[in-house]
Design a protein around this motif. Structure first.
Motif, mmCIF file in Angstrom:
data_model
loop_
_atom_site.group_PDB
_atom_site.id
_atom_site.type_symbol
_atom_site.label_atom_id
_atom_site.label_comp_id
_atom_site.label_asym_id
_atom_site.label_seq_id
_atom_site.Cartn_x
_atom_site.Cartn_y
_atom_site.Cartn_z
ATOM 1 N N ALA A 1 3.233 -47.402 -28.848
ATOM 2 C CA ALA A 1 2.526 -48.613 -28.464
ATOM 3 C C ALA A 1 1.491 -48.200 -27.430
ATOM 4 O O ALA A 1 1.484 -47.048 -26.970
ATOM 5 C CB ALA A 1 3.492 -49.651 -27.898
ATOM 6 N N ALA A 2 0.639 -49.101 -27.097
ATOM 7 C CA ALA A 2 -0.414 -48.742 -26.149
ATOM 8 C C ALA A 2 0.156 -48.196 -24.847
ATOM 9 O O ALA A 2 -0.436 -47.306 -24.228
ATOM 10 C CB ALA A 2 -1.302 -49.957 -25.875
ATOM 11 N N ASP A 3 1.329 -48.665 -24.461
ATOM 12 C CA ASP A 3 1.855 -48.294 -23.149
ATOM 13 C C ASP A 3 2.807 -47.105 -23.172
ATOM 14 O O ASP A 3 3.304 -46.687 -22.131
ATOM 15 C CB ASP A 3 2.553 -49.482 -22.497
ATOM 16 C CG ASP A 3 3.769 -49.956 -23.284
ATOM 17 O OD1 ASP A 3 3.955 -49.510 -24.440
ATOM 18 O OD2 ASP A 3 4.547 -50.756 -22.740
ATOM 19 N N GLY A 4 3.105 -46.520 -24.353
ATOM 20 C CA GLY A 4 3.993 -45.378 -24.330
ATOM 21 C C GLY A 4 4.549 -44.980 -25.683
ATOM 22 O O GLY A 4 4.196 -45.549 -26.716
ATOM 23 N N ILE A 5 5.461 -43.993 -25.635
ATOM 24 C CA ILE A 5 6.137 -43.476 -26.811
ATOM 25 C C ILE A 5 7.611 -43.817 -26.686
ATOM 26 O O ILE A 5 8.228 -43.608 -25.634
ATOM 27 C CB ILE A 5 5.954 -41.954 -26.918
ATOM 28 C CG1 ILE A 5 4.469 -41.593 -26.913
ATOM 29 C CG2 ILE A 5 6.628 -41.412 -28.177
ATOM 30 C CD1 ILE A 5 4.208 -40.118 -26.729
ATOM 31 N N TYR A 6 8.209 -44.343 -27.776
ATOM 32 C CA TYR A 6 9.575 -44.841 -27.735
ATOM 33 C C TYR A 6 10.427 -44.169 -28.810
ATOM 34 O O TYR A 6 9.917 -43.691 -29.839
ATOM 35 C CB TYR A 6 9.593 -46.359 -27.950
ATOM 36 C CG TYR A 6 8.891 -47.122 -26.849
ATOM 37 C CD1 TYR A 6 9.606 -47.645 -25.778
ATOM 38 C CD2 TYR A 6 7.510 -47.311 -26.874
ATOM 39 C CE1 TYR A 6 8.980 -48.340 -24.760
ATOM 40 C CE2 TYR A 6 6.860 -48.000 -25.853
ATOM 41 C CZ TYR A 6 7.606 -48.514 -24.799
ATOM 42 O OH TYR A 6 6.975 -49.194 -23.779
ATOM 43 N N ARG A 7 11.757 -44.186 -28.577
ATOM 44 C CA ARG A 7 12.695 -43.598 -29.532
ATOM 45 C C ARG A 7 13.939 -44.458 -29.638
ATOM 46 O O ARG A 7 14.430 -45.000 -28.648
ATOM 47 C CB ARG A 7 13.088 -42.187 -29.085
ATOM 48 C CG ARG A 7 14.126 -41.509 -30.009
ATOM 49 C CD ARG A 7 14.403 -40.078 -29.571
ATOM 50 N NE ARG A 7 14.993 -40.033 -28.230
ATOM 51 C CZ ARG A 7 15.099 -38.924 -27.501
ATOM 52 N NH1 ARG A 7 14.627 -37.784 -27.968
ATOM 53 N NH2 ARG A 7 15.655 -38.961 -26.305
ATOM 54 N N SER A 8 14.449 -44.547 -30.868
ATOM 55 C CA SER A 8 15.715 -45.231 -31.113
ATOM 56 C C SER A 8 16.633 -44.278 -31.868
ATOM 57 O O SER A 8 16.219 -43.645 -32.843
ATOM 58 C CB SER A 8 15.505 -46.500 -31.944
ATOM 59 O OG SER A 8 16.758 -47.064 -32.307
ATOM 60 N N VAL A 9 17.870 -44.166 -31.416
ATOM 61 C CA VAL A 9 18.841 -43.299 -32.085
ATOM 62 C C VAL A 9 19.890 -44.116 -32.839
ATOM 63 O O VAL A 9 20.845 -43.550 -33.371
ATOM 64 C CB VAL A 9 19.528 -42.355 -31.076
ATOM 65 C CG1 VAL A 9 18.512 -41.418 -30.450
ATOM 66 C CG2 VAL A 9 20.281 -43.151 -30.005
#
Length: 321
Positions: A92-100
């Protein structure tokens, strides 16, 4: 046969790759939102769809039913599923995300620095610890070598552009950045390759994992005219050259080059790289092959005066591992 999955303004559609019609696979009421990004498992049973209205959908049964998930942050600019680990990545514009846990919960791997807006995330297929993220225009690509725990800039040589597309080669040796216009233009595709790896170009062929670079020149003794071969890649072990300065057709093959890795075979047959070249022309040509690992260079020519060598030759001992 595998499935082909398409995300459209009207929703998700699935078709078999061996033919047949497209079937609507949801999510219900999606037409008001439109699918912006899709991520899917190889068997198309697990599907994720992010929409232009900041909604994230998930299906665990190939699109038969869908559930709404909490998106990690507003509008998602990219969504990728690591099929080997079932880890889901999003930007997203504000960062990098992860879901496990298949999108049920999320953690932010990297908060966007000031002035950075993330657009895409990519994984190295050969090493799941290595991730890339595209942004722009001043800080264009970031890389992590520890599965997202830390990030550093990886954009030396790129102009001030936006990077909405990143592709990593299966062996992890090359990174392709598809860019859009930045402050002073610069739209196009840029390639990163470490030293000792051939970078594909119209002027040469790259074979055997990019270890060898082959180029071609030609001469017409009847006129004295010369020309340079234009590469027509065909695969990792062979390719062709056209001679458009003579034929006017860049897609018309004139010389074929093939290499084989026989280093694992015991001598006298093995222990080296084999090279074969065949001409489909009566022009005199010179083939130059460089081993980018050892620096060894060999040149090969056909012989118009010798019918047995007019069409090329073989070399089974020139390049050692």
């Amino acid at each position: 046969a595998g499935a082909v999955i398409a995300g459209t303004a009207s929703g998700v559609f699935i078709a078999l790759s061996n033919g047949g019609s497209w079937v609507f696979a949801g999510p219900p009421g999606i037409a008001a939102n439109g699918v912006y990004h899709l991520a899917a498992s190889p068997d198309a049973r697990v599907l994720f769809a992010s929409t232009s209205s900041q909604i994230l959908y998930r299906s665990l049964d190939g699109g038969a039913t869908w559930s709404v998930l909490a998106a990690p942050s507003g509008f998602l600019t990219d969504l990728k599923l690591d099929a080997s680990t079932e880890i889901l990545y999003a930007t997203a514009a504000d960062g990098i995300y992860r879901s496990v846990d298949a999108g049920a919960t999320w953690s932010r791997l990297f908060q966007a620095p000031n002035g950075v807006s993330f657009m895409v995330v990519a994984m190295d297929p050969s090493n799941r610890m290595v991730l890339y993220a595209g942004a722009g225009p001043f800080q264009r690509i970031f890389r992590s070598t520890d599965a997202g725990a830390s990030w550093s800039l990886f954009d030396t040589g790129l102009p001030n552009v936006f990077v909405p597309t990143i592709l990593v080669s299966p062996d992890g040796q090359r990174v392709y950045a598809g860019t859009s216009n930045g402050l002073i233009g610069g739209a196009g595709v840029y390639i990163y390759a470490p030293a000792g790896i051939c970078v594909p170009d119209l002027s040469h062929l790259c074979v055997l994992g990019g270890r060898f670079r082959a180029s071609l020149t030609a001469l017409d003794p009847r006129t004295g005219n010369t020309g340079t071969g234009q590469a027509i890649p065909q695969g990792d072990r062979f390719g062709m050259f056209s001679l458009p300065s003579f034929t006017g057709d860049p897609g018309f093959p004139e010389v074929i080059v093939k290499m084989a890795d026989v280093t694992g075979v015991p001598p006298p047959l093995g222990g080296s790289f084999w090279l074969f070249h065949t001409g489909l022309t009566d022009l005199q040509y010179t083939l130059t092959v460089v081993d980018l690992v050892t620096g060894a260079t060999r040149t090969y020519q056909n012989d118009r005066s010798d019918p047995s060598r007019l069409c090329g030759a073989a070399d089974t001992a020139a390049f050692k591992n």
